[in-house]
Design an enzyme around this catalytic site. Sequence first.
Site, PDB file in Angstrom:
ATOM      1  N   ASN A  92       0.806  -1.222   0.000  1.00 20.07           N
ATOM      2  CA  ASN A  92       0.000   0.000   0.000  1.00 20.07           C
ATOM      3  C   ASN A  92       0.843   1.278   0.000  1.00 20.07           C
ATOM      4  OD1 ASN A  92      -2.407   1.768   1.115  1.00 20.07           O
ATOM      5  ND2 ASN A  92      -0.770   1.889   2.649  1.00 20.07           N
ATOM      6  N   TYR A 159       2.615   9.838 -11.417  1.00 23.24           N
ATOM      7  CA  TYR A 159       1.814   9.061 -10.451  1.00 23.24           C
ATOM      8  C   TYR A 159       0.900   8.104 -11.214  1.00 23.24           C
ATOM      9  CZ  TYR A 159      -1.526   8.112  -6.688  1.00 23.24           C
ATOM     10  OH  TYR A 159      -2.332   7.497  -5.753  1.00 23.24           O
TER      11      TYR A 159
END
Length: 255
Positions: A92, A159
Amino acid sequence: MLTYQFSDKVAFITGASSGIGRETALQFAAAKANVVVSDINEKDGLAVVEEIKKNGGEAIFVQTNVADYEQVKSAIEQTLATYGRLDFGINNAGIGGPFTRISDYQLADYQQVMKINVDGVFYCMQWQLQQMLKQESGGVIINTSSIAGLRGLKNSSVYSASKHAVLGLTKSAALEYASKNIRINAICPVFTRTPLFDQMFALDPSYEERLKNNIPMKRYGQPIDIVKTILWLCSDDASFVTGQAYALDGGMTAG
Ligand SMILES: NC(=O)c1ccc[n+]([C@@H]2O[C@H](COP(=O)([O-])OP(=O)(O)OC[C@H]3O[C@@H](n4cnc5c(N)ncnc54)[C@H](O)[C@@H]3O)[C@@H](O)[C@H]2O)c1
């Protein structure tokens, strides 16, 4: 509180000191799993472990920079030395990087985002899979992508590229290990209220209100919205699910 039971199972969670990872750690502990809180941030990670223990759960903190191959290897080794097995790898940890057009994007920023968001997931999967292959019970891996892994995101190209790459790793690995009792899926959250989110909107609070209106449910995600799917994917209820990318986005990518 969610209703899953993961007694005697071991969950290794990166980026577990804050936001979605923190909530994931708390919920796995509430479901009676042994939790490895892994993060580069020691202070907040230790606080998560303290909170878990205060609530009667079991956890350790392992400081890890996911962008460092040896540190990831060592973190999995510490997990096995403490709990003897690894059932769930929740990859994560991630950063957003700067908001800027490609022509202005600094090379060092590009490299940092890719190193943490892509290399970090690859390193974690490699060491997690090596252990899961040794276990008859296999295991489950969940990688955190983003809705930016499903579509482009203006001024966040790197990103977005990194989160597309996470889906490539997820789907390919799912094919490689489907017959080995190892399931591998990704989650793709929309904007979710965490410190990363707050950082994004700090410069322009009006953007926060405008963007919310693009989400059909007219609200941002909360960490618990995301964790519900993580726990479901780790449970036997999802025993036939692998190689999928779940958009957790209040309907945003439906249109
Ligand atoms: N919050 C959102 O709107 C949103 C939306 C989609 C996807 N995501 C993704 O969800 C994940 C978690 O994000 P969040 O919103 O909870 O963020 P957050 O900033 O609250 O938490 C991220 C955690 O990762 C840790 N971290 C950063 N770099 C690290 C490294 N090199 N090694 C180990 N740990 C490191 C941080 O210390 C922090 O504890 C990220 O992968 C993010 O890209 C978040």
